[in-house]
Each structure stands twice: as structure tokens, then as C-alpha cells.
Design an enzyme around this catalytic site. Structure first.
Site, PDB file in Angstrom:
ATOM      1  N   ASP A 315       0.854  -1.196   0.000  1.00  0.00           N
ATOM      2  CA  ASP A 315       0.000   0.000   0.000  1.00  0.00           C
ATOM      3  C   ASP A 315       0.887   1.242   0.000  1.00  0.00           C
ATOM      4  OD1 ASP A 315      -2.091   1.733   0.146  1.00  0.00           O
ATOM      5  OD2 ASP A 315      -2.599   1.300   2.217  1.00  0.00           O
ATOM      6  N   GLU A 349      -2.561  10.201  -0.529  1.00  0.00           N
ATOM      7  CA  GLU A 349      -3.845   9.478  -0.550  1.00  0.00           C
ATOM      8  C   GLU A 349      -4.263   9.124   0.865  1.00  0.00           C
ATOM      9  OE1 GLU A 349      -6.585   6.062  -0.541  1.00  0.00           O
ATOM     10  OE2 GLU A 349      -4.603   6.167   0.300  1.00  0.00           O
TER      11      GLU A 349
HETATM   12 ZN   LIG Z   1      -3.599   2.724  -0.518  1.00  0.00          ZN
END
Ligand SMILES: [Zn+2]
Length: 495
Positions: A315, A349
Site C-alpha cells: 500500500d 492518498e
Molecule cells: Zn492505498
């Protein structure tokens, strides 16, 4: 042996009767019994233009035989480390990507400035002080306030969810820490994460409204290695900001059991986290110019920032390298597409979406030329297909492109898809796609210290590169282009 065969045959029959191809889960994240691909039959081939078939064949072959996604992922994570917005690692990553993308032969490689929030974790010590002393595996949630330089100690009450919390009276909550115990189930992570994550994002203000002094949550994740999972949390305006902490699942369950046995449980928090003024950062942009319509853009990308506990490999280092390597292979094979492919590595993000908002603001006048935007942000597990938000007619055309990926098990195109960073584009009517992946093991590592590059399987990463390359190239070739659709809601005004 014979007994084993009989059992296997019986299971197979049961599965066929049940009409399911994959009712069982295996222990290994990398070997499963799901559909691994169905090659096209000869009567399906005429649906695809010969050039599309040819290009996809070359891209899939090359991605599976040789690609650099793993090494780029390892080097990004090893050279830059974690990449929380405003951190040294994030700055390093912007410079690192600009340099590497230039060396990879991309055009128009540049940074687009965005201001980002800067939250720093500082020290974190979480201790159970009653009914006995034990240090807990815990971390502050991103955005949490600290404890002001001294430990904060209070009795703990437990409740499963925001709904059950709301039924408690202020008298029951005042002066206490609230432990939210809702468990995220593994079986369907795609739908398991959404309903559970609200305890992380909204738990602090919900508890503070009833007079709590801190909130503790069972980590939102599926791991069983006693790791806390961090992630973003928000404070409601006008509500007292109280510290917010994630406990490892194991430690949350222990506290919950002790409380259920009516033992007095008390926890001490010592958190050094704080929010500093916004700082300058950037999205990273690189292009492969289109051969016929260079002004028309197919955007592909992921987010460059990450949480700070691991090195952000799944991620979203994986999403970054899937998009990057897909575009690089298209260039390497000389498959110059009709339209421009624009790789965008978004900043922030995780805790602000300033990169997605910034991109939208910067390119607002050029939305009509955005033919499609594709985001990869679901880890490194093998690709299943894409979710697609577009007009229904265009969805059917994207499903035709999906045929090119059916042979590697990545051809299922479902209605509705995108990603957080390309959300503003979708809201404004740009067709958006999100890479759908096998994410059953993703949430074992998501937002933990164990999110490191060894968790990405090279073969599964290669399949993702192949899927992304074929879809991006196909959308950049498709004639006529996908059409912008009427925005359902005017894009909300964002920071
Ligand atoms: Zn992410």
C-alpha cells in the site's frame, strides 16, 4: 491414498453441484483454487480487432517472461523507506521517481506541486496498568492528538461498534477510554473493510461526544501476528479531540475478555504525536506521448505516499510499480498507442487526498481530454479484472477489452470502479477504472510494520503488470474513445 482420492472426488462433486468453482480457501496466499484463466474460444476471437489481440499478446508475454516490477518495488521501498506525506521518505520518493522515470525513457517527467498535511507519530507507549501491568502492541492512528507530554491513564469500557456506542449514556462513558472491538472478517475483505473502518475513522469523535478521554480500537485488519494497524482518523469540528489508538487484535481481545469478566481494566497512553503546518510536496507525472491524438489522455497510477510503520510495499508501492511497469513495457515493446498514456503517482492518498484534489484542480480545464483514468490500490495479489465507472455502452466496450485478459484470470469487468485519487475525475464524468485484485491477504499487512516488499509475489505482480498494460494500452487504442459521461453530482468543492 485411496481415501484421499475419494474425499477429493466427493469435494469436487459437491463443488460442481453447488455451482461454485472455489468454495475452499487454501492456507497459502499465493496458491489458491480460484479461476486462473479461461482462454478464448475461436468463435470469440472475431470480437477483437487484430491489432488489440496482437498488442495484448506481446504485453502479456513480456510481462510474464521478464519485467522489473519487483526490483523497482524493492528499490523504492529500500531507498526511500516509508513515505508519509511531508516526511523525508516522501521527499526522497518524489526525487527518486523523477530520476528513475527519466532514465526509463518517459517523456514530460515532472513534479506537480501540492501542499500536504504533516502529521508526525512521535513516541508511543500503551500499557495496561490494571488488572496487571503489560505493555500492549499498539500505535497511534494517523491524525491523532498526543497526550501532551504526560501519560493519560483511565478505566476502559468496551463496546463493539459505533452503533452500540451510541446507545451508551454519557454517565457510562465520561472520563473513560472506549475500546471498540468490531472484528474485520477475512473472507470477503473487499466488503469487510468498508463497514469496519468507521470505528477507525469516526470512533474518536463518537466517543468524545459522550465524554470519553481516549478511544482504543481493535485494529482494522485480518492479521494474527500481534501487529497494530494504523490508518487515517478524523475529528468532527467542534468536538474535543481525544487520542486515538489501534491495538493489535490479540491485545484488544484480551482487554475485551477481561472486561467481560468484570475485571477493572485501566490503560495508560503516552503519545508524542502532533500535527505540524502543511508542507510542500508533489505528484509525480510521466508520459508516453500518443501517436495520433497526443492531447487525449489515458491516466494510470497509484499513490506514492504510504503509512509510516512499514515501507508501504503493498500500500501502495505495488500500485505504483504496476502502473509504472505497465507503461514502461508498452514503451519497451514499441507499442506506441494512439493516445497519450500519463502515469501519475499521487501524493497524500492516505491522510488527506491532496494529490488527487491537486491533480484535479491543475487539470480541470482539460477534463474533456481525459479519456479514462485507472488506479491500482489494492495490494499485490493477483488480478481478477477491473471495476469500471462509465456509461453503460462504454462498459460493454471495456468488457470486450476484458476478453484479452480472460486467459490470465483477469478479464472480469464489473460495473463501478475507480480509486480515491481519481475520485474527483470520476465525479466530474471521466470514466474511471480500478484494478480488482485478490485481496484476501492484503489486510494482514495493510498499514502495519510488516508492509514490506517480501510480501509481493513476483508472479502475481507480473500478472498485475500484464493486466494493467493491456487495459491501459487498449483504452489508449480504442476507436472511438470512451466518452465522458454526465456527472451525477457536481464535483464537491475540496481543499
Ligand atoms: Zn492505498
Amino acid at each position: 491414498m485411496r481415501a484421499w482420492r475419494t474425499i477429493a472426488a466427493a469435494l469436487l462433486v459437491a463443488r460442481v453441484v453447488a455451482g461454485q468453482s472455489s468454495p475452499m480457501k487454501t492456507e497459502s496466499p499465493w496458491l489458491d483454487d480460484q479461476n486462473l484463466g479461461t482462454p478464448l474460444r475461436s468463435e470469440e476471437l472475431p470480437q477483437l480487432a487484430g491489432s488489440l489481440l496482437e498488442g495484448a499478446t506481446r504485453l502479456i508475454g513480456r510481462a510474464l517472461i521478464a519485467n522489473r516490477a519487483v526490483e523497482t518495488l524493492e528499490q523504492l521501498c529500500d531507498d526511500c523507506g516509508s513515505r508519509l506525506s511531508g516526511s523525508t521518505g516522501a521527499d526522497l520518493a518524489v526525487a527518486w521517481c523523477l530520476d528513475r522515470l527519466t532514465r526509463d525513457g518517459f517523456s514530460n517527467v515532472h513534479a506537480e506541486r501540492v501542499m500536504v498535511p504533516r502529521w508526525v507519530r512521535g513516541h508511543c507507549r500503551v500499557t495496561m496498568s490494571l488488572p496487571r501491568e503489560q505493555e500492549l502492541a499498539a500505535c497511534a492512528l494517523g491524525g491523532s492528538v498526543g497526550t501532551g507530554g504526560r501519560p493519560l491513564k483511565a478505566a476502559v469500557i468496551a463496546t463493539p461498534s459505533l452503533e452500540t456506542l451510541a446507545r451508551l449514556s454519557p454517565a457510562e462513558v465520561r472520563g473513560k477510554m472506549v475500546l471498540l472491538t468490531r472484528k474485520m472478517e477475512r473472507d470477503d475483505p473487499a466488503s469487510g473493510y468498508g463497514p469496519t473502518v468507521s470505528i477507525r475513522s469516526d470512533g474518536a469523535s463518537a466517543a468524545a461526544k459522550l465524554g470519553a478521554v481516549a478511544v482504543l480500537i481493535r485494529s482494522v485488519g485480518t492479521g494474527n501476528a500481534r501487529l497494530p494497524h494504523t490508518g487515517a482518523m478524523n475529528y468532527d469540528p467542534g468536538v474535543t479531540k481525544i487520542p486515538a489508538v489501534a491495538l493489535s487484535a490479540e491485545d484488544a481481545e484480551m482487554l475485551d475478555r477481561l472486561i467481560a469478566r468484570e475485571r477493572d481494566v485501566e490503560v495508560s497512553l503516552d503519545l508524542g504525536c502532533e500535527t505540524l503546518p502543511d508542507v510542500e510536496s508533489a505528484n509525480v507525472v510521466a508520459e508516453l506521448p500518443g501517436r495520433e491524438k497526443p492531447e487525449e489522455i489515458v491516466l494510470l497510477g497509484g499513490h506514492l505516499d504510504s503509512w509510516d510503520l512499514g515501507t508501504g510495499a503493498l500500500d501502495d508501492g505495488a500500485g505504483v510499480v504496476i502502473a509504472w511497469e505497465a507503461a514502461r513495457l508498452i514503451r519497451e515493446l514499441g507499442l506506441r498507442p494512439r493516445r497519450t498514456l500519463r502515469l501519475v503517482l499521487f501524493m497524500n492518498e492516505e491522510n488527506g487526498l491532496r494529490g488527487g484534489d491537486g491533480y484535479f484542480a491543475e487539470h480541470r480545464a482539460d477534463l474533456a481530454n481525459h479519456v479514462a483514468a485507472i488506479e491500482a490500490d489494492s495490494g499485490a495479489g493477483r488480478p481478477l479484472g477491473f471495476g469500471c465507472t462509465s456509461s453503460d455502452g462504454d462498459l460493454a466496450r471495456v468488457q470486450q477489452l476484458g476478453l484479452l485478459l480472460r486467459g490470465i484470470g483477469a478479464g472480469e469487468i464489473t460495473k463501478g470502479g475507480g480509486g480515491a485519487d481519481i475520485g474527483p475525475l470520476r465525479a466530474a464524468g471521466v470514466p474511471t477504472l480500478g484494478l480488482r485484485q485478490d485481496s484476501r491477504w492484503y489486510f494482514d499487512y495493510h498499514h502495519t510494520a510488516a508492509d514490506t516488499p517480501d510480501k509481493a509475489d513476483p508472479h502475481e505482480l507480473a500478472l498485475n503488470v500484464a493486466a494493467m498494460a493491456v487495459m491501459a494500452w487498449g483504452l489508449a487504442e480504442l476507436d472511438p474513445r470512451l466518452a465522458n459521461f454526465p456527472a451525477e453530482n457536481p464535483p464537491r468543492s475540496r481543499r
